[in-house]
Motif scaffolding. Sequence first.
Motif, PDB file in Angstrom:
ATOM      1  N   THR A 141       2.045  22.685   8.631  1.00  0.00           N
ATOM      2  CA  THR A 141       0.683  22.033   8.287  1.00  0.00           C
ATOM      3  C   THR A 141      -0.419  22.566   9.092  1.00  0.00           C
ATOM      4  OG1 THR A 141       2.053  19.854   7.671  1.00  0.00           O
ATOM      5  CG2 THR A 141      -0.101  19.642   8.537  1.00  0.00           C
ATOM      6  N   ILE A 164      -7.487  14.856  16.419  1.00  0.00           N
ATOM      7  CA  ILE A 164      -6.879  13.524  16.947  1.00  0.00           C
ATOM      8  C   ILE A 164      -5.261  13.555  16.511  1.00  0.00           C
ATOM      9  CG2 ILE A 164      -7.434  11.080  17.011  1.00  0.00           C
ATOM     10  CD1 ILE A 164      -9.660  11.616  15.383  1.00  0.00           C
ATOM     11  N   GLY A 165      -4.433  13.159  17.774  1.00  0.00           N
ATOM     12  CA  GLY A 165      -3.134  13.365  17.386  1.00  0.00           C
ATOM     13  C   GLY A 165      -2.662  14.641  18.351  1.00  0.00           C
ATOM     14  N   ARG A 166      -1.376  14.283  18.957  1.00  0.00           N
ATOM     15  CA  ARG A 166      -0.861  15.130  19.865  1.00  0.00           C
ATOM     16  C   ARG A 166       0.665  15.654  19.632  1.00  0.00           C
ATOM     17  NH1 ARG A 166      -0.436  12.083  25.653  1.00  0.00           N
ATOM     18  NH2 ARG A 166      -0.102   9.868  24.705  1.00  0.00           N
ATOM     19  N   SER A 167       1.059  15.331  18.501  1.00  0.00           N
ATOM     20  CA  SER A 167       2.609  15.619  18.138  1.00  0.00           C
ATOM     21  C   SER A 167       2.788  17.122  18.019  1.00  0.00           C
ATOM     22  CB  SER A 167       2.889  15.280  16.778  1.00  0.00           C
ATOM     23  OG  SER A 167       2.184  15.903  15.745  1.00  0.00           O
ATOM     24  N   HIS A 189      -5.561  11.371  21.568  1.00  0.00           N
ATOM     25  CA  HIS A 189      -4.159  10.545  21.205  1.00  0.00           C
ATOM     26  C   HIS A 189      -4.413   9.166  21.635  1.00  0.00           C
ATOM     27  CE1 HIS A 189      -3.966  10.695  25.675  1.00  0.00           C
ATOM     28  NE2 HIS A 189      -4.118  11.936  25.794  1.00  0.00           N
ATOM     29  N   SER A 190      -3.402   8.566  21.590  1.00  0.00           N
ATOM     30  CA  SER A 190      -3.403   6.980  21.738  1.00  0.00           C
ATOM     31  C   SER A 190      -3.970   6.400  22.784  1.00  0.00           C
ATOM     32  CB  SER A 190      -1.951   6.534  21.518  1.00  0.00           C
ATOM     33  OG  SER A 190      -0.977   7.025  22.289  1.00  0.00           O
ATOM     34  N   ALA A 208      -4.938  13.639  12.664  1.00  0.00           N
ATOM     35  CA  ALA A 208      -3.499  13.615  12.390  1.00  0.00           C
ATOM     36  C   ALA A 208      -2.881  12.636  13.055  1.00  0.00           C
ATOM     37  CB  ALA A 208      -2.920  15.061  12.845  1.00  0.00           C
ATOM     38  N   VAL A 209      -2.977  11.349  12.378  1.00  0.00           N
ATOM     39  CA  VAL A 209      -2.655   9.965  13.252  1.00  0.00           C
ATOM     40  C   VAL A 209      -1.443   9.214  12.451  1.00  0.00           C
ATOM     41  CG1 VAL A 209      -3.215   7.906  14.238  1.00  0.00           C
ATOM     42  CG2 VAL A 209      -4.735   9.994  14.779  1.00  0.00           C
ATOM     43  N   GLY A 210      -1.954   8.963  11.182  1.00  0.00           N
ATOM     44  CA  GLY A 210      -1.060   8.098  10.541  1.00  0.00           C
ATOM     45  C   GLY A 210      -1.668   6.864  10.577  1.00  0.00           C
ATOM     46  N   ARG A 211      -3.036   6.589  10.461  1.00  0.00           N
ATOM     47  CA  ARG A 211      -3.638   5.312  10.323  1.00  0.00           C
ATOM     48  C   ARG A 211      -4.815   5.206   9.415  1.00  0.00           C
ATOM     49  NH1 ARG A 211      -4.856   2.324  16.034  1.00  0.00           N
ATOM     50  NH2 ARG A 211      -6.424   1.062  14.866  1.00  0.00           N
ATOM     51  N   VAL A 229      -5.257  14.988   7.944  1.00  0.00           N
ATOM     52  CA  VAL A 229      -3.948  15.368   7.821  1.00  0.00           C
ATOM     53  C   VAL A 229      -3.179  14.217   7.416  1.00  0.00           C
ATOM     54  CG1 VAL A 229      -1.954  16.382   9.060  1.00  0.00           C
ATOM     55  CG2 VAL A 229      -4.188  17.332   9.210  1.00  0.00           C
ATOM     56  N   GLY A 230      -3.611  13.038   7.769  1.00  0.00           N
ATOM     57  CA  GLY A 230      -2.801  11.889   7.689  1.00  0.00           C
ATOM     58  C   GLY A 230      -2.331  11.469   6.189  1.00  0.00           C
ATOM     59  N   VAL A 231      -1.198  11.032   6.236  1.00  0.00           N
ATOM     60  CA  VAL A 231      -0.599  10.240   4.851  1.00  0.00           C
ATOM     61  C   VAL A 231      -0.301   8.936   5.326  1.00  0.00           C
ATOM     62  CG1 VAL A 231       0.818  10.785   3.135  1.00  0.00           C
ATOM     63  CG2 VAL A 231       0.155  12.746   4.303  1.00  0.00           C
ATOM     64  N   GLY A 263      -1.981  18.219   2.304  1.00  0.00           N
ATOM     65  CA  GLY A 263      -0.511  18.196   1.749  1.00  0.00           C
ATOM     66  C   GLY A 263      -0.059  19.421   1.051  1.00  0.00           C
ATOM     67  N   THR A 266       0.623  22.442   3.049  1.00  0.00           N
ATOM     68  CA  THR A 266       1.690  22.705   3.846  1.00  0.00           C
ATOM     69  C   THR A 266       2.793  23.172   3.127  1.00  0.00           C
ATOM     70  OG1 THR A 266       1.006  20.545   4.840  1.00  0.00           O
ATOM     71  CG2 THR A 266       3.393  21.009   5.049  1.00  0.00           C
TER      72      THR A 266
HETATM   73  P1  NAD Z   1       3.001  11.196  15.245  1.00  0.00           P
HETATM   74  O1  NAD Z   1       3.176   9.749  14.946  1.00  0.00           O
HETATM   75  O2  NAD Z   1       4.065  11.907  15.714  1.00  0.00           O
HETATM   76  O3  NAD Z   1       1.843  11.513  15.966  1.00  0.00           O
HETATM   77  C1  NAD Z   1       0.614  10.672  15.853  1.00  0.00           C
HETATM   78  C2  NAD Z   1      -0.439  10.893  17.072  1.00  0.00           C
HETATM   79  O4  NAD Z   1      -1.473  10.028  16.717  1.00  0.00           O
HETATM   80  C3  NAD Z   1       0.275  10.732  18.281  1.00  0.00           C
HETATM   81  O5  NAD Z   1      -0.077  11.856  19.225  1.00  0.00           O
HETATM   82  C4  NAD Z   1      -0.548   9.545  18.950  1.00  0.00           C
HETATM   83  O6  NAD Z   1      -1.052   9.680  20.059  1.00  0.00           O
HETATM   84  C5  NAD Z   1      -1.811   9.642  18.269  1.00  0.00           C
HETATM   85  N1  NAD Z   1      -2.452   8.200  17.773  1.00  0.00           N
HETATM   86  C6  NAD Z   1      -1.872   7.233  17.525  1.00  0.00           C
HETATM   87  N2  NAD Z   1      -2.913   6.135  17.797  1.00  0.00           N
HETATM   88  C7  NAD Z   1      -4.141   6.529  18.226  1.00  0.00           C
HETATM   89  C8  NAD Z   1      -5.321   6.235  18.011  1.00  0.00           C
HETATM   90  N3  NAD Z   1      -5.558   4.940  17.677  1.00  0.00           N
HETATM   91  N4  NAD Z   1      -6.170   6.971  18.350  1.00  0.00           N
HETATM   92  C9  NAD Z   1      -6.058   8.176  18.655  1.00  0.00           C
HETATM   93  N5  NAD Z   1      -4.801   8.838  18.536  1.00  0.00           N
HETATM   94  C10 NAD Z   1      -3.855   8.122  18.097  1.00  0.00           C
HETATM   95  O7  NAD Z   1       2.535  11.647  13.603  1.00  0.00           O
HETATM   96  P2  NAD Z   1       2.407  13.306  13.189  1.00  0.00           P
HETATM   97  O8  NAD Z   1       3.767  13.856  12.706  1.00  0.00           O
HETATM   98  O9  NAD Z   1       1.710  14.134  13.962  1.00  0.00           O
HETATM   99  O10 NAD Z   1       1.689  12.876  11.653  1.00  0.00           O
HETATM  100  C11 NAD Z   1       0.261  12.571  11.731  1.00  0.00           C
HETATM  101  C12 NAD Z   1      -0.228  11.912  10.341  1.00  0.00           C
HETATM  102  O11 NAD Z   1      -0.167  13.285   9.529  1.00  0.00           O
HETATM  103  C13 NAD Z   1       0.954  11.030   9.838  1.00  0.00           C
HETATM  104  O12 NAD Z   1       0.279  10.226   8.810  1.00  0.00           O
HETATM  105  C14 NAD Z   1       2.043  11.980   8.817  1.00  0.00           C
HETATM  106  O13 NAD Z   1       2.354  11.374   7.773  1.00  0.00           O
HETATM  107  C15 NAD Z   1       1.005  12.993   8.429  1.00  0.00           C
HETATM  108  N6  NAD Z   1       1.383  14.456   8.054  1.00  0.00           N
HETATM  109  C16 NAD Z   1       0.961  15.005   7.060  1.00  0.00           C
HETATM  110  C17 NAD Z   1       1.370  16.214   6.773  1.00  0.00           C
HETATM  111  C18 NAD Z   1       0.765  17.023   5.532  1.00  0.00           C
HETATM  112  O14 NAD Z   1       1.327  18.001   4.811  1.00  0.00           O
HETATM  113  N7  NAD Z   1      -0.278  16.534   4.946  1.00  0.00           N
HETATM  114  C19 NAD Z   1       2.244  16.851   7.546  1.00  0.00           C
HETATM  115  C20 NAD Z   1       2.849  16.370   8.909  1.00  0.00           C
HETATM  116  C21 NAD Z   1       2.152  14.949   9.040  1.00  0.00           C
END
Ligand code: NAD
Length: 288
Positions: A141, A164-167, A189-190, A208-211, A229-231, A263, A266
């Motif tokens: 990704t 945004i996001g630190r995974s 991050h969160s 990249a959060v998921g929200r 990136v979010g889905v 997507g 990736t």
């Molecule tokens: P994860 O749950 O491991 O990480 C989410 C991150 O978001 C965490 O680091 C967290 O600290 C941060 N976060 C949560 N709430 C927050 C907020 N209110 N403000 C700021 N930061 C916040 O998720 P992930 O595996 O990194 O995936 C993130 C998103 O990307 C998901 O929606 C996932 O489905 C999507 N994704 C898409 C693809 C693609 O190919 N399009 C690939 C991987 C992941």
Amino acid sequence: MAAQILDGKSLAASIRAALKERVAALVQRGVKPGLAVVLAGDDPASRVYVRNKRLAATETGVHSELIELPGTIGQRELRERIEGLNANRAIHGILVQLPLPKPIDAAAVLEAIAPAKDVDGFHEINMGALFAGRPAVVPCTPAGVMRLMEQARIPLAGRHAVVIGRSNIVGKPVAQLLLQKDATVTICHSKSSDLSELTRRADVLIAAVGRPKLVRQDMVKPGACVIDVGVNRLEDGKLAGDVDFQAVKEVAGWITPVPGGVGPMTIAMLLENCIRAASRELEPKPAG
Ligand code: NAD
């Protein structure tokens, strides 16, 4: 002026077409790239992801094998299956679809994959190489995000990139890749306070959060490049990213749609990693 849409679907299709030719050339030289996809349990979203990855592999000429395992599989048995794939000469890339059923320790499973076959780039050896600036296998990704921006010639050197996001899968590696392109990088991050204040300073904003609708129009600097990136699966069954696309596209300079943005990229990068791993079979082995 409305943003330029970064069309990941069509870029991914052209990458896959070029990869298909590379596969044909490899096959002529006696190497058929092979991808093993390990799916444990029956998470419906994982099934869809796995199906899409295998379809793309087959269309590109990559041999794909699905290893379907029950959600009740034990840690040791899963490890043994991966060790079997490590030793299998027809397999050049191993992908373990995440999330794994509880209580499996996903990190330990990923470490069992031979680093050379780790086409997701999640093994600590590959992560370490990336962070040391000597990337071996770049996670799919983040690689797809960078390729989309490269294709659109988004300036990165000296620019402020906010992630945004630190995974380990997206946020951290994409931040590292941006740093390697000389961007100044902020990772949120969160627990970050005043997210909007940080995002408004971004020339490049990666969510990249998921929200859904986490990134609103007032959080985006006019002209910025916004990569979503979010889905997220909405109540009506539709897919949406983390960005309020309709509103943000009115202020951004560039924006990716969901679906059709990151997507498909990736999947294209996954195939590229697998084909690169297979090509290594033809490289001369070091003496001794
Ligand atoms: P994860 O749950 O491991 O990480 C989410 C991150 O978001 C965490 O680091 C967290 O600290 C941060 N976060 C949560 N709430 C927050 C907020 N209110 N403000 C700021 N930061 C916040 O998720 P992930 O595996 O990194 O995936 C993130 C998103 O990307 C998901 O929606 C996932 O489905 C999507 N994704 C898409 C693809 C693609 O190919 N399009 C690939 C991987 C992941």
